[in-house]
Design an enzyme around this catalytic site. Sequence first.
Site, PDB file in Angstrom:
ATOM      1  N   THR A  77       6.930  71.645  -5.116  1.00 46.74           N
ATOM      2  CA  THR A  77       8.369  70.986  -6.164  1.00 46.74           C
ATOM      3  C   THR A  77       9.507  71.017  -5.623  1.00 46.74           C
ATOM      4  OG1 THR A  77       8.509  70.734  -7.960  1.00 46.74           O
ATOM      5  CG2 THR A  77       7.681  72.894  -7.737  1.00 46.74           C
ATOM      6  N   GLU A 100      11.467  71.191  -7.521  1.00 45.71           N
ATOM      7  CA  GLU A 100      11.863  72.182  -8.668  1.00 45.71           C
ATOM      8  C   GLU A 100      11.757  74.209  -8.714  1.00 45.71           C
ATOM      9  OE1 GLU A 100      12.527  71.378 -11.856  1.00 45.71           O
ATOM     10  OE2 GLU A 100      12.516  73.135 -13.401  1.00 45.71           O
ATOM     11  N   TYR A 118       7.878  77.392 -14.924  1.00 46.03           N
ATOM     12  CA  TYR A 118       6.845  76.521 -13.999  1.00 46.03           C
ATOM     13  C   TYR A 118       7.535  76.050 -12.453  1.00 46.03           C
ATOM     14  CZ  TYR A 118       5.797  72.144 -11.454  1.00 46.03           C
ATOM     15  OH  TYR A 118       5.579  71.085 -10.821  1.00 46.03           O
ATOM     16  N   LYS A 171       5.139  78.207  -9.401  1.00 48.84           N
ATOM     17  CA  LYS A 171       5.171  77.409  -8.029  1.00 48.84           C
ATOM     18  C   LYS A 171       5.262  78.135  -7.161  1.00 48.84           C
ATOM     19  CE  LYS A 171       2.862  73.072  -9.462  1.00 48.84           C
ATOM     20  NZ  LYS A 171       2.374  72.658  -8.677  1.00 48.84           N
TER      21      LYS A 171
HETATM   22  P1  NAP Z   1      -0.296  65.264 -14.267  1.00 49.61           P
HETATM   23  O1  NAP Z   1       0.423  64.236 -14.442  1.00 49.61           O
HETATM   24  O2  NAP Z   1       0.599  66.395 -14.865  1.00 49.61           O
HETATM   25  O3  NAP Z   1      -0.868  65.776 -13.860  1.00 49.61           O
HETATM   26  C1  NAP Z   1      -1.623  67.131 -13.932  1.00 49.61           C
HETATM   27  C2  NAP Z   1      -3.170  67.479 -14.131  1.00 49.61           C
HETATM   28  O4  NAP Z   1      -3.703  68.737 -13.530  1.00 49.61           O
HETATM   29  C3  NAP Z   1      -3.645  66.725 -15.384  1.00 49.61           C
HETATM   30  O5  NAP Z   1      -4.742  66.293 -15.209  1.00 49.61           O
HETATM   31  C4  NAP Z   1      -3.911  68.427 -16.006  1.00 49.61           C
HETATM   32  O6  NAP Z   1      -5.645  67.470 -16.853  1.00 49.61           O
HETATM   33  C5  NAP Z   1      -4.742  69.274 -15.258  1.00 49.61           C
HETATM   34  N1  NAP Z   1      -4.663  70.417 -15.314  1.00 49.61           N
HETATM   35  C6  NAP Z   1      -4.144  71.123 -15.597  1.00 49.61           C
HETATM   36  N2  NAP Z   1      -4.461  71.839 -16.395  1.00 49.61           N
HETATM   37  C7  NAP Z   1      -5.475  72.084 -15.842  1.00 49.61           C
HETATM   38  C8  NAP Z   1      -6.669  73.405 -15.616  1.00 49.61           C
HETATM   39  N3  NAP Z   1      -5.713  74.660 -16.253  1.00 49.61           N
HETATM   40  N4  NAP Z   1      -7.272  73.860 -14.895  1.00 49.61           N
HETATM   41  C9  NAP Z   1      -7.618  72.370 -14.522  1.00 49.61           C
HETATM   42  N5  NAP Z   1      -7.083  70.809 -14.057  1.00 49.61           N
HETATM   43  C10 NAP Z   1      -5.868  70.879 -14.989  1.00 49.61           C
HETATM   44  O7  NAP Z   1       0.799  65.725 -13.109  1.00 49.61           O
HETATM   45  P2  NAP Z   1       1.536  64.801 -12.140  1.00 49.61           P
HETATM   46  O8  NAP Z   1       2.558  64.238 -12.256  1.00 49.61           O
HETATM   47  O9  NAP Z   1       0.181  63.795 -11.409  1.00 49.61           O
HETATM   48  O10 NAP Z   1       1.516  65.838 -10.101  1.00 49.61           O
HETATM   49  C11 NAP Z   1      -0.171  66.389 -10.336  1.00 49.61           C
HETATM   50  C12 NAP Z   1       0.889  67.517  -9.219  1.00 49.61           C
HETATM   51  O11 NAP Z   1       2.210  67.833  -8.215  1.00 49.61           O
HETATM   52  C13 NAP Z   1       1.387  69.267 -10.178  1.00 49.61           C
HETATM   53  O12 NAP Z   1       0.663  70.221  -9.353  1.00 49.61           O
HETATM   54  C14 NAP Z   1       3.017  69.215  -9.900  1.00 49.61           C
HETATM   55  O13 NAP Z   1       2.908  70.207 -10.771  1.00 49.61           O
HETATM   56  C15 NAP Z   1       3.056  68.460  -8.599  1.00 49.61           C
HETATM   57  N6  NAP Z   1       3.907  67.884  -8.483  1.00 49.61           N
HETATM   58  C16 NAP Z   1       4.854  66.748  -9.411  1.00 49.61           C
HETATM   59  C17 NAP Z   1       5.901  66.345  -9.290  1.00 49.61           C
HETATM   60  C18 NAP Z   1       6.092  64.961  -9.701  1.00 49.61           C
HETATM   61  O14 NAP Z   1       7.529  64.516 -10.043  1.00 49.61           O
HETATM   62  N7  NAP Z   1       4.246  64.016 -10.628  1.00 49.61           N
HETATM   63  C19 NAP Z   1       6.897  66.677  -8.436  1.00 49.61           C
HETATM   64  C20 NAP Z   1       6.700  67.521  -7.670  1.00 49.61           C
HETATM   65  C21 NAP Z   1       5.312  68.056  -8.312  1.00 49.61           C
HETATM   66  P3  NAP Z   1      -5.825  66.582 -17.620  1.00 49.61           P
HETATM   67  O15 NAP Z   1      -5.523  65.414 -18.219  1.00 49.61           O
HETATM   68  O16 NAP Z   1      -6.733  67.158 -18.884  1.00 49.61           O
HETATM   69  O17 NAP Z   1      -5.047  67.949 -19.368  1.00 49.61           O
HETATM   70  N1  GDD Z   2      11.079  65.532 -19.965  1.00 54.16           N
HETATM   71  C1  GDD Z   2      12.163  65.272 -20.747  1.00 54.16           C
HETATM   72  N2  GDD Z   2      12.673  64.548 -21.865  1.00 54.16           N
HETATM   73  N3  GDD Z   2      13.445  65.174 -19.713  1.00 54.16           N
HETATM   74  C2  GDD Z   2      14.856  65.083 -19.907  1.00 54.16           C
HETATM   75  C3  GDD Z   2      15.095  64.839 -21.652  1.00 54.16           C
HETATM   76  C4  GDD Z   2      14.484  64.234 -22.061  1.00 54.16           C
HETATM   77  O1  GDD Z   2      14.181  63.500 -23.529  1.00 54.16           O
HETATM   78  N4  GDD Z   2      16.435  64.274 -21.448  1.00 54.16           N
HETATM   79  C5  GDD Z   2      16.857  65.058 -20.620  1.00 54.16           C
HETATM   80  N5  GDD Z   2      16.413  64.846 -19.484  1.00 54.16           N
HETATM   81  C6  GDD Z   2      16.132  65.639 -18.544  1.00 54.16           C
HETATM   82  C7  GDD Z   2      15.864  67.372 -18.169  1.00 54.16           C
HETATM   83  O2  GDD Z   2      16.771  68.063 -18.590  1.00 54.16           O
HETATM   84  C8  GDD Z   2      15.507  67.224 -16.261  1.00 54.16           C
HETATM   85  O3  GDD Z   2      17.073  67.439 -16.022  1.00 54.16           O
HETATM   86  C9  GDD Z   2      15.729  65.733 -16.151  1.00 54.16           C
HETATM   87  O4  GDD Z   2      15.760  64.981 -17.564  1.00 54.16           O
HETATM   88  C10 GDD Z   2      14.122  65.683 -15.738  1.00 54.16           C
HETATM   89  O5  GDD Z   2      12.827  65.947 -16.465  1.00 54.16           O
HETATM   90  P1  GDD Z   2      11.532  65.207 -16.400  1.00 54.16           P
HETATM   91  O6  GDD Z   2      11.385  64.106 -16.391  1.00 54.16           O
HETATM   92  O7  GDD Z   2      10.502  65.952 -17.203  1.00 54.16           O
HETATM   93  O8  GDD Z   2      10.687  66.168 -14.851  1.00 54.16           O
HETATM   94  P2  GDD Z   2      11.768  67.625 -14.194  1.00 54.16           P
HETATM   95  O9  GDD Z   2      12.327  67.142 -12.703  1.00 54.16           O
HETATM   96  O10 GDD Z   2      11.567  68.581 -14.699  1.00 54.16           O
HETATM   97  O11 GDD Z   2      10.418  67.916 -13.891  1.00 54.16           O
HETATM   98  C11 GDD Z   2       9.198  66.601 -13.523  1.00 54.16           C
HETATM   99  O12 GDD Z   2       9.559  66.891 -11.509  1.00 54.16           O
HETATM  100  C12 GDD Z   2       9.456  68.332 -10.685  1.00 54.16           C
HETATM  101  C13 GDD Z   2       9.717  67.810  -9.482  1.00 54.16           C
HETATM  102  O13 GDD Z   2      11.043  68.461  -9.134  1.00 54.16           O
HETATM  103  C14 GDD Z   2       7.825  66.797 -13.115  1.00 54.16           C
HETATM  104  O14 GDD Z   2       6.935  66.170 -12.786  1.00 54.16           O
HETATM  105  C15 GDD Z   2       7.535  68.492 -12.174  1.00 54.16           C
HETATM  106  O15 GDD Z   2       5.431  68.881 -12.434  1.00 54.16           O
HETATM  107  C16 GDD Z   2       8.421  68.444 -10.741  1.00 54.16           C
HETATM  108  O16 GDD Z   2       7.340  69.669 -10.353  1.00 54.16           O
END
Ligand code: NAP
Ligand code: GDD
Length: 332
Positions: free
Chosen positions: A126, A128, A151, A155
């Site tokens: 990520t 992050e 987090y 990672k």
């Molecule tokens: P998500 O919607 O939060 O899905 C994460 C999944 O992981 C959920 O289905 C959850 O299961 C499962 N999980 C959590 N704890 C677990 C455990 N102990 N054992 C087995 N499964 C578990 O995340 P996503 O947005 O699809 O992202 C997928 C991956 O990409 C994550 O690793 C995230 O950190 C990474 N990532 C995401 C982004 C982004 O912007 N979306 C960017 C960079 C990296 P439950 O449904 O049972 O809760």
């Molecule tokens: N969630 C949330 N809620 N974020 C807020 C809010 C709020 O009410 N207000 C402002 N933000 C700001 C957060 O402080 C952050 O700077 C930004 O919005 C994005 O927050 P999130 O949508 O929670 O995503 P993230 O960037 O912290 O993390 C996501 O992206 C990562 C990749 O860069 C997640 O999907 C991570 O799992 C992933 O790795």
Amino acid sequence: MSKSALITGILGQDGPYLAKLLLSKKYKVYGMIRRYSNPNFGNLDYLGITDKIDYIEGDMSDESSLINVIKVVRPDEVYNLAAQSFVGDSWRMAKLTTEVNALGVLFLLNAIKLFSPMTRFYQASTSEMYGIGNSNGYQDEETNFHPRSPYGIAKVYAHMMTINFRESYGLFTCSGILFNHESPIRGIQFVTRKITDGVARIKFGLADKLYLGNLDAKRDWGFAGDYVEVMYRMLQEKKPNDFVVGTGENHSVKEFVKLAFEYGGISDWQKYVVSDARFKRPAEVHELKAKPDKAKKLLNWKQKVSFKELVKMMVEADLKRVKTKSDLADSG
Ligand code: NAP
Ligand code: GDD
């Protein structure tokens, strides 16, 4: 013969999009789910593929369950998407986040090494991890990591372990360093979905305010459906490698809010949005912007959905969802 893939995190946002892609390529898809009395298949239902997947129980914090999953399935490819993925919660649940996001990856890699060493492995790394890492206004594969959350720190461990298994044991292990990607099935805690759901609730009179944290943070937001393509492509390469994936442009939370309210037909967003300290983080990542040149060049990858199209898609989906719910409530 068709290939097989195991997806951990199948019930999340990315799992269903990836499963849909692999099914379209005739893969046999196994989805790892945690033990639950009542698993939530809502996101898979949304994409219409719930019945097309073989489910197997496993938990990232339980090494023996992961050994069992790998021994039973022995897939051609593993996509490790499971994580405690909400940054905000990672301060409140630092130990759990470390167990699942860091140690869980070590357990999974070990299981592959011991019981299925030909399996190709994708790790969901990520942006992050960069946190406030050194950059010239962008982050690429050469940028230093300086994570700002438990987090991000977990990672980084998983990312380096993925590289270490490649270097130490010759396993085919890759990391995609993905920047934020969103969709209509994004978790409701993440800021984009919280905003588009909030717009829909305000529009239909179910809420009168939207409480948010730092509106000045900037993210490089793309569409999840575009990003799973790159996960697949990485595992089809001749050699394992790591790639940054993002759009190359960023926008502030405020810009997202403004556009989302506009698409919802509400012009005066300031009237509804309230700054709330509960949603601010102990240490913020102020700005992320990808330089995805390597993925574009070597994987021939490019995102299809623009920022504006993404916001519109999410607002429209939430308007439809909230309207259906309120119509149902009205009809008793
Ligand atoms: P998500 O919607 O939060 O899905 C994460 C999944 O992981 C959920 O289905 C959850 O299961 C499962 N999980 C959590 N704890 C677990 C455990 N102990 N054992 C087995 N499964 C578990 O995340 P996503 O947005 O699809 O992202 C997928 C991956 O990409 C994550 O690793 C995230 O950190 C990474 N990532 C995401 C982004 C982004 O912007 N979306 C960017 C960079 C990296 P439950 O449904 O049972 O809760
Ligand atoms: N969630 C949330 N809620 N974020 C807020 C809010 C709020 O009410 N207000 C402002 N933000 C700001 C957060 O402080 C952050 O700077 C930004 O919005 C994005 O927050 P999130 O949508 O929670 O995503 P993230 O960037 O912290 O993390 C996501 O992206 C990562 C990749 O860069 C997640 O999907 C991570 O799992 C992933 O790795």
